[in-house]
Design a protein around this motif. Structure first.
Motif, PDB file in Angstrom:
ATOM      1  N   ASN A 212     -52.625  -2.802 -15.720  1.00 22.31           N
ATOM      2  CA  ASN A 212     -52.282  -2.186 -14.331  1.00 22.31           C
ATOM      3  C   ASN A 212     -52.797  -0.431 -14.490  1.00 22.31           C
ATOM      4  O   ASN A 212     -52.217   0.222 -14.578  1.00 22.31           O
ATOM      5  CB  ASN A 212     -50.675  -1.977 -14.381  1.00 22.31           C
ATOM      6  N   ARG A 217     -47.406  -0.630 -10.318  1.00 25.28           N
ATOM      7  CA  ARG A 217     -46.292  -1.287 -10.389  1.00 25.28           C
ATOM      8  C   ARG A 217     -45.247  -0.661 -11.203  1.00 25.28           C
ATOM      9  O   ARG A 217     -44.173  -1.113 -11.311  1.00 25.28           O
ATOM     10  CB  ARG A 217     -46.760  -2.598 -10.924  1.00 25.28           C
ATOM     11  N   SER A 248     -46.370  -9.070 -18.115  1.00 24.24           N
ATOM     12  CA  SER A 248     -47.329  -9.596 -17.271  1.00 24.24           C
ATOM     13  C   SER A 248     -47.336 -11.099 -17.305  1.00 24.24           C
ATOM     14  O   SER A 248     -47.739 -11.817 -16.383  1.00 24.24           O
ATOM     15  CB  SER A 248     -48.764  -9.325 -18.178  1.00 24.24           C
ATOM     16  N   LEU A 253     -44.108  -8.041 -13.848  1.00 22.10           N
ATOM     17  CA  LEU A 253     -45.773  -8.053 -13.537  1.00 22.10           C
ATOM     18  C   LEU A 253     -46.376  -9.548 -13.416  1.00 22.10           C
ATOM     19  O   LEU A 253     -47.342  -9.781 -13.181  1.00 22.10           O
ATOM     20  CB  LEU A 253     -46.559  -7.461 -14.551  1.00 22.10           C
ATOM     21  N   ASN A 255     -45.410 -11.572 -11.208  1.00 21.64           N
ATOM     22  CA  ASN A 255     -45.718 -12.047  -9.687  1.00 21.64           C
ATOM     23  C   ASN A 255     -45.916 -10.701  -9.052  1.00 21.64           C
ATOM     24  O   ASN A 255     -46.450  -9.671  -9.266  1.00 21.64           O
ATOM     25  CB  ASN A 255     -44.388 -12.601  -9.133  1.00 21.64           C
ATOM     26  N   GLU A 256     -46.030 -10.813  -7.565  1.00 24.60           N
ATOM     27  CA  GLU A 256     -46.632  -9.737  -6.949  1.00 24.60           C
ATOM     28  C   GLU A 256     -45.578  -8.741  -6.554  1.00 24.60           C
ATOM     29  O   GLU A 256     -45.857  -7.698  -5.817  1.00 24.60           O
ATOM     30  CB  GLU A 256     -47.267 -10.137  -5.655  1.00 24.60           C
ATOM     31  N   GLN A 257     -44.215  -9.229  -6.485  1.00 24.02           N
ATOM     32  CA  GLN A 257     -43.089  -8.158  -6.227  1.00 24.02           C
ATOM     33  C   GLN A 257     -42.529  -7.166  -7.344  1.00 24.02           C
ATOM     34  O   GLN A 257     -41.853  -6.514  -6.929  1.00 24.02           O
ATOM     35  CB  GLN A 257     -42.199  -9.059  -5.573  1.00 24.02           C
ATOM     36  N   ARG A 259     -41.486  -4.734 -10.276  1.00 29.90           N
ATOM     37  CA  ARG A 259     -41.885  -3.502 -10.651  1.00 29.90           C
ATOM     38  C   ARG A 259     -41.096  -3.177 -11.843  1.00 29.90           C
ATOM     39  O   ARG A 259     -40.052  -3.911 -12.329  1.00 29.90           O
ATOM     40  CB  ARG A 259     -41.140  -2.467  -9.525  1.00 29.90           C
TER      41      ARG A 259
END
Length: 340
Positions: A212, A217, A248, A253, A255-257, A259
């Motif tokens: 990242n 994130r 990850s 991490l 998915n896209e949402q 945090r």
């Protein structure tokens, strides 16, 4: 007497001693002379004090200059030894140099004594600096050897334990490369800091960078300024790598949402000081408690609990993985509270 040149003068003649000290007045350095006239006093001076240079007559009432030289070589091997004598034949001079004398000055030519002392001191200091450099080199070589052996042991352990938890060669290669890369990144960070103390924030940033790069994130809360010694930095770096690798693949991490919230603070108790770190994932896929403890989990606990003497608590609520880590830090560490 701090910073003052210490001179031991072995001379039985008071007049000659006064002439010698008068010549030494032209030295560029401040000095103090301790004069002795007998073997017993000379031996006591060598035993009780340290000297930068030794000046000795060649002929003495109860022993001779050669015996004085042998005592000096045994008790003060790094102090230049200069004969100051009325007569010193060529054969005696050659023998004196062979046994360790630095120079000789004839009493009828005392004017050259300051130059002889200055030259002897400069040569002695150059030799002392060479010894210091050699000792430092030997220390660095031993330290490097120790670190290489430790790192090879870590790599062998990673290979062996990673292999046990993998179902295919491709999975083994992927996991092993990631862990070796994490170890290399931690070493790179320490190298950049000349293997001195490293900030915990820098260790975190370096560990998560491959996953990242911009930290977008991560929600970084309170993070006290904590400096870690090399051993602690390496262990914490490996732990961060395992946490972000797991996130990850299976956690926030993946998915896209999702945090990750991370924070650490220094806690002081009667038992000393420690840094308490929290790692909380949310917004990722629902997770389940793993049936078996994988190598990543064992690696985290081994680094925190066995290597650093701390505690690691790992939790698997459905909404996101959580880790709570407590690592002791030395009382001498300077810390500062930093808000998000």
């Amino acid at each position: 007497m701090a910073g003052m040149l210490r001179i031991l003068l072995l001379e039985d003649s008071t007049i000659d001693a006064e002439l010698i000290e008068a010549q030494l007045e032209s030295l560029d350095e401040a000095f103090a002379v301790k004069r002795v006239a007998t073997r017993a006093a000379y031996q006591a001076a060598l035993a009780d004090d340290t000297f930068d240079v030794i000046l000795s007559d060649f002929s003495l009432p109860d022993f001779d200059g050669m015996a004085a030289l042998e005592l000096a070589v045994a008790s003060a091997p790094y102090a230049p030894f200069i004969f100051v004598s009325g007569v010193l034949g060529e054969d005696a001079a050659i023998e004196a140099f062979r046994k360790g004398a630095t120079d000789y000055v004839l009493k009828p030519r005392l004017a050259r004594l300051p130059a002889a002392v200055t030259r002897a001191l400069n040569e002695a200091r150059e030799r002392a600096e060479r010894r210091r450099i050699e000792q430092q080199k030997d220390l660095l070589v031993r330290e490097l050897s120790h670190r290489v052996k430790n790192n090879l042991a870590v790599v062998l352990s990673l290979i062996r334990r990673t292999g046990r938890s993998c179902r295919s060669v491709a999975e083994f290669e992927e996991k092993l490369l990631a862990r070796i890369s994490a170890l290399a990144d931690a070493h790179e960070l320490l190298f950049e800091g000349n293997w001195d103390e490293t900030e915990l924030l820098s260790v975190f940033q370096r560990a998560v960078r491959p996953h990242n790069k911009d930290l977008a994130r991560f929600d970084i809360g309170r993070h006290d300024l904590v400096r870690l010694d090399p051993k602690t930095a390496l262990s914490i770096g490996m732990v961060f790598n395992e946490l972000v690798t797991n996130a990850s693949k299976y956690g926030a991490l993946a998915n896209e949402q999702g945090r990750i919230s991370i924070a650490w603070a220094v806690d002081k108790t009667n038992l000393g000081r420690s840094v308490r770190l929290s790692w909380t994932e949310h917004g990722g896929p629902a997770i389940k408690v793993p049936g078996d403890e994988g190598f990543g989990t064992r690696l985290i606990k081994a680094n925190i609990e066995y290597e650093l003497g701390g505690q690691a608590s790992l939790h698997y609520p459905p909404e996101g993985f959580k880790a709570e880590i407590d690592v002791p830090i030395p009382e001498s560490e300077a810390v500062r509270t930093v808000s998000a």
